[in-house]
Motif scaffolding. Structure first.
Motif, short mmCIF file in Angstrom:
data_model
loop_
_atom_site.label_atom_id
_atom_site.label_comp_id
_atom_site.label_asym_id
_atom_site.label_seq_id
_atom_site.Cartn_x
_atom_site.Cartn_y
_atom_site.Cartn_z
N GLY A 183 16.22 58.94 -53.24
CA GLY A 183 17.40 59.52 -52.60
C GLY A 183 18.67 58.99 -53.24
N ALA A 184 19.70 59.80 -53.17
CA ALA A 184 21.00 59.38 -53.71
C ALA A 184 21.71 58.48 -52.70
N ILE A 185 22.36 57.46 -53.20
CA ILE A 185 23.14 56.56 -52.33
C ILE A 185 24.55 56.43 -52.87
N ARG A 186 25.47 55.99 -52.01
CA ARG A 186 26.86 55.76 -52.39
C ARG A 186 27.33 54.46 -51.74
N PRO A 187 28.33 53.79 -52.35
CA PRO A 187 28.88 52.60 -51.69
C PRO A 187 29.50 53.00 -50.34
N LEU A 188 29.53 52.07 -49.42
CA LEU A 188 30.17 52.33 -48.12
C LEU A 188 31.69 52.34 -48.28
N VAL A 189 32.35 53.28 -47.62
CA VAL A 189 33.81 53.32 -47.64
C VAL A 189 34.37 52.38 -46.56
N SER A 190 33.71 52.32 -45.41
CA SER A 190 34.16 51.45 -44.32
C SER A 190 33.07 50.43 -44.01
N THR A 191 33.49 49.31 -43.43
CA THR A 191 32.53 48.34 -42.94
C THR A 191 31.76 48.95 -41.77
N VAL A 192 30.47 48.65 -41.70
CA VAL A 192 29.66 49.16 -40.59
C VAL A 192 29.48 48.05 -39.57
N ILE A 193 29.67 48.40 -38.31
CA ILE A 193 29.54 47.39 -37.27
C ILE A 193 28.57 47.86 -36.21
N CYS A 194 28.10 46.89 -35.43
CA CYS A 194 27.14 47.19 -34.39
C CYS A 194 27.80 46.82 -33.05
N PRO A 195 28.20 47.81 -32.27
CA PRO A 195 28.87 47.51 -31.00
C PRO A 195 27.88 47.02 -29.93
N SER A 196 28.33 46.15 -29.06
CA SER A 196 27.51 45.74 -27.92
C SER A 196 27.59 46.82 -26.84
N ALA A 197 26.80 46.65 -25.78
CA ALA A 197 26.75 47.67 -24.72
C ALA A 197 28.12 47.86 -24.07
N ASP A 198 28.94 46.80 -24.00
CA ASP A 198 30.25 46.93 -23.36
C ASP A 198 31.35 47.33 -24.36
N GLY A 199 30.96 47.82 -25.55
CA GLY A 199 31.94 48.34 -26.51
C GLY A 199 32.72 47.27 -27.23
N CYS A 200 32.13 46.09 -27.39
CA CYS A 200 32.79 45.05 -28.16
C CYS A 200 31.99 44.75 -29.43
N LEU A 201 32.64 44.05 -30.34
CA LEU A 201 32.00 43.77 -31.63
C LEU A 201 30.93 42.70 -31.48
N ASP A 202 29.70 43.05 -31.85
CA ASP A 202 28.62 42.09 -31.84
C ASP A 202 28.41 41.50 -33.22
N GLN A 203 28.47 42.40 -34.20
CA GLN A 203 28.05 42.00 -35.54
C GLN A 203 28.66 42.99 -36.54
N SER A 204 29.17 42.49 -37.66
CA SER A 204 29.58 43.43 -38.70
C SER A 204 28.69 43.21 -39.91
N LEU A 205 28.29 44.30 -40.54
CA LEU A 205 27.34 44.19 -41.66
C LEU A 205 28.09 43.90 -42.95
N ASP A 206 27.43 43.21 -43.84
CA ASP A 206 28.00 42.90 -45.14
C ASP A 206 28.06 44.20 -45.95
N ARG A 207 29.30 44.67 -46.21
CA ARG A 207 29.47 45.97 -46.86
C ARG A 207 28.79 46.02 -48.22
N ALA A 208 28.84 44.90 -48.93
CA ALA A 208 28.28 44.89 -50.29
C ALA A 208 26.75 45.04 -50.28
N ARG A 209 26.10 44.66 -49.20
CA ARG A 209 24.64 44.70 -49.17
C ARG A 209 24.09 46.01 -48.61
N HIS A 210 24.97 46.89 -48.15
CA HIS A 210 24.51 48.15 -47.57
C HIS A 210 25.04 49.34 -48.35
N ARG A 211 24.38 50.46 -48.18
CA ARG A 211 24.79 51.69 -48.87
C ARG A 211 24.71 52.86 -47.90
N ALA A 212 25.49 53.90 -48.19
CA ALA A 212 25.35 55.15 -47.44
C ALA A 212 24.26 55.97 -48.09
#
Lengths: 391, 391
Positions: A183-212
């Motif tokens: 499959g084709a991949i591209r670099p991420l344009v924005s940082t990807v984050i994982c929100p908690s159930a109450d809509g707050c920041l739990d964790q942000s992913l390392d942009r360099a290690r992930h791809r779209a």
């Protein structure tokens, strides 16, 4: 005032270039032959390939009532550009498009109007995965009423990614043949984050290690068909990623191929604007000037060419070889002729170039003429056809 | 042939609407007063707010030599639109822009040319985080030579997100005051995957459980300044996410606020095209027709208005109240006048409307006139100013 050449932009459909190479009735220039040779070489190494295009989406993110794949760009539906991009690749034998029942007739009309070939239509499911599965079923040999034959490799692409190029298609197909999936991949344009159930920041992913993960993707047909046959209703309802199904059900780790920025998906209204500008840019690289090449004004044409050559490729045509000529000096006749040729998707305007003796004034006049020509060609707006413009 | 109203589109800069509400010298209409009341209410609840705009990027993803924040859109640099969007929000007291030393003079020229206010410039660092840190340092009270005062809340925004609206700015500021940090998020457009070292698929993330982290973000100033003071050189070099710094160094879990699709970042060339189309769409909602409102032709104007009203808002101006009039029937004078007003960013064309007795022909003529007007207004291309078009 001297009559100048009419500014006229080319047709909106440059035509399928690669498909011409597959035909036998084309005039064979050296360049074409060399390309045809490469093509024949390609035919030998590329496996039997088909493509599946899920096109059953409703386009809710676009905020318009028309599903995005049917939104017009320069009066032509988006999906038609995507089909054209796939058709140009002559080693793709079949293109299976999954559309909803309500859009089936509209899709047939598009295929007829734009003379698409090698297209088969199947009814889309209610989700993307179900639509892809319908397309795969149509390609599987066990369908008794199918006109299609089972390919070795199947490409899955989106109807709303019209700018896919042959090289990335070839890369994913080649990698799929070797790895089972790609499959084709591209670099991420924005940082990807994982929100908690109450809509707050739990964790942000390392942009360099992930791809779209983008499209196109390709699979050995048996791998992806097996994965779809085994996958759960939950997968079919809520899943989005074909590579994930190949991994989960067939333990195939897809090869990831870096794609170009062109692979982006038309998702929002702004993407339609961008697509329109890109299409305009691609179709308006050339102009043809109609003029009396024997006369005094010849050097005017070449000076205009000089001014335009950074932006456009200019061709000359002797005015004796075209069906109009002196007649076009008359405004009414320009308008009538423009109305006539617009039916063939040619946008015609007249341009009168003021031709003074004074060199500086002539220079100004030519510069304005060049600006007007470049404007008309680039904007390609049919609202101004038949106008006589003055430089 | 009867002379028709000249088709003329409005100026490219609609002007800062909200800032006008902060001034005392404006004519107070009922609508303005009601809005001003809401504004005063806002002033009471909103804390002291400043904004930091890192604008030191090189724009390598755009594939053009000019950094993307300085790329022109309708002849105006992208960053100027973003500054305008922030300036319209009168409760943002200071806007600190971090630019590289080599672009400092260009930035000063932009501020002067577009009369931006409340802007302070600081020198950008070599990375985004270092540029933001420079902006924060300028706002911190311990800088003896600073003209700025320390805000309670600081907004961090990107120079290349020109369509930010007041409501999302207010949302992140309010949430930051309560939670210490807040940021806008958007749904993911593509599935995010994690490639293995050999470029194969290891894991794909559940798209529904993840979000893209966008801008604007806002922080209690003391929180984010503390985080930047504590963070490592590695963070400053390779990090991209301010929310992550607040979490890592101050244990603040940012509140995540759903943003609108307008928040997207101009990253690729296609985004410049999209931004241009959006700006054109926003500035070209209104036209003004100059005509003799006492004469026979009046109903022609209203019939044109009828045809245009779905696309544009039409205003009428009596031709006796404008400095041109009969003179404009002469082509040369139209061109001279157009050249003159173009300096004030007004694009002027003439439009002659053919006015036959036959009702069907008149209808055709008016329809073509409406098409030409809509085309000129929407394309807003300066290459056609001074032309006399014929409907």
């Amino acid at each position: 005032m001297e009559p100048g050449p009419p500014g006229c932009s080319g047709p909106a459909e440059p035509g399928p270039r690669l498909r011409r190479l597959c035909g036998a009735d084309q005039e064979a220039s050296a360049a074409l032959l060399s390309r045809a040779g490469a093509e024949a070489e390609l035919q030998r190494c590329v496996p039997a390939v088909a493509a599946v295009l899920p096109a059953g989406g409703s386009g809710e993110r676009m905020g318009v009532p028309t599903p995005k794949q049917f939104c017009p760009i320069l009066d032509r539906p988006l999906i038609s550009y995507t089909l054209q991009a796939l058709e140009r690749v002559c080693w793709i034998k079949d293109i299976v498009v999954a559309v909803t029942r309500e859009n089936m007739e509209a899709m047939k009309a598009i295929i007829q109007r734009y003379q698409h070939q090698r297209i088969s239509l199947v009814e889309a499911g209610v989700t993307r995965h179900r639509s892809i599965f319908s397309g795969l079923k149509a390609l599987a040999q066990d369908q008794p009423d199918s006109q299609l034959s089972k390919p070795e490799v199947v490409i899955i692409h989106d109807a709303v990614r019209p700018f896919v190029e042959e090289d990335v298609l070839l890369k994913v197909v080649t990698a799929a043949k070797e790895h089972g999936a790609a499959g084709a991949i591209r670099p991420l344009v924005s940082t990807v984050i994982c929100p908690s159930a109450d809509g707050c920041l739990d964790q942000s992913l390392d942009r360099a290690r992930h791809r779209a993960s983008e499209m196109p993707q390709a699979f050995l047909f048996d791998v992806i068909y097996e994965a779809y046959q085994q996958c759960s209703d939950y997968d079919l309802e809520f899943g989005t990623e074909c590579l994930h199904l190949a991994l989960k059900y067939c333990h195939i780790k897809a090869k990831l191929v870096e794609g170009s920025p062109d692979l982006w998906k038309v998702t929002y209204k702004r993407d339609l604007y961008a697509a329109e500008s890109i299409i305009k840019e691609r179709i308006s690289q050339q102009i043809c000037m109609v003029m009396d090449t024997k006369e005094d004004e010849e050097h005017i044409g070449h000076r205009l060419e000089e001014m335009l050559k950074n932006e456009l490729s200019v061709h000359f045509l002797d005015c004796k070889s075209v069906p109009f000529g002196q007649k076009m000096e008359n405004l009414t006749q320009i308008r009538e002729f423009a109305k006539e040729v617009k039916k063939r998707n040619i946008l015609l305007c007249g341009l009168l170039i003021y031709y003074p003796q004074d060199e500086q004034k002539l220079q100004d006049s030519l510069r304005q003429g060049a600006t007007i020509i470049a404007t008309l060609i680039k904007e390609r707006n049919s609202g101004l056809v038949g106008q006589l413009l003055v430089a």
